[in-house]
Motif scaffolding. Sequence first.
Motif, PDB file in Angstrom:
ATOM      1  N   GLN A  20     -40.223  26.697   8.563  1.00 50.15           N
ATOM      2  CA  GLN A  20     -39.215  27.578   7.968  1.00 50.15           C
ATOM      3  C   GLN A  20     -37.809  27.019   8.161  1.00 50.15           C
ATOM      4  O   GLN A  20     -36.959  27.174   7.282  1.00 50.15           O
ATOM      5  N   HIS A  24     -36.665  26.563   4.472  1.00 51.42           N
ATOM      6  CA  HIS A  24     -36.080  27.823   4.019  1.00 51.42           C
ATOM      7  C   HIS A  24     -34.819  28.223   4.770  1.00 51.42           C
ATOM      8  O   HIS A  24     -34.286  29.307   4.547  1.00 51.42           O
ATOM      9  N   ASN A  25     -34.330  27.376   5.702  1.00 57.15           N
ATOM     10  CA  ASN A  25     -33.112  27.656   6.461  1.00 57.15           C
ATOM     11  C   ASN A  25     -33.234  28.944   7.286  1.00 57.15           C
ATOM     12  O   ASN A  25     -32.297  29.727   7.382  1.00 57.15           O
ATOM     13  N   LYS A  26     -34.417  29.175   7.861  1.00 60.73           N
ATOM     14  CA  LYS A  26     -34.671  30.354   8.690  1.00 60.73           C
ATOM     15  C   LYS A  26     -34.959  29.905  10.116  1.00 60.73           C
ATOM     16  O   LYS A  26     -35.687  28.940  10.333  1.00 60.73           O
ATOM     17  N   THR A  83     -31.913  34.204   8.670  1.00 64.05           N
ATOM     18  CA  THR A  83     -31.642  33.302   7.558  1.00 64.05           C
ATOM     19  C   THR A  83     -30.159  32.968   7.561  1.00 64.05           C
ATOM     20  O   THR A  83     -29.321  33.876   7.565  1.00 64.05           O
TER      21      THR A  83
END
Length: 96
Positions: A20, A24-26, A83
Motif C-alpha cells: 500500500q 497507493h500512498n497509504k 492516506t
Amino acid sequence: MKDIYRVIVKPLITEKSTDQQANHNKYTFQTNLRANKHEIKAAVEELFKVKVIDVRTCVYHGKKAKVGRYSGFKPEWKKAIVTVKEGDNIQLFEGV
C-alpha cells in the motif's frame, strides 16, 4: 489527547502495508485506543511533515489466549491507515 507522541504507537510493517505504501500512498500505524481520526491526522502531519488526505481506523479486540493452565485475553489495539497527498512520503527507516 494532547501529546502527539502518545497517539502514534508504532508503524506496522507487513507485506500488505508495504504494498500500500508503494502503490497507493497509504501508511499503516498502530495507534492509541482512545485516539480519534482528527488526533491521528494532526499527529501524522506534525510528526512527518506531510499532508494527510484520509484516515481509516479499525479496532481489533483481544483474542482469547492460553498459556499452560492459565487463560486470559490478548490486549485490544487500534490500527489506522493514513492516506497522504500524492508526492509526499514518510520515511519509516533511516537508511531507506
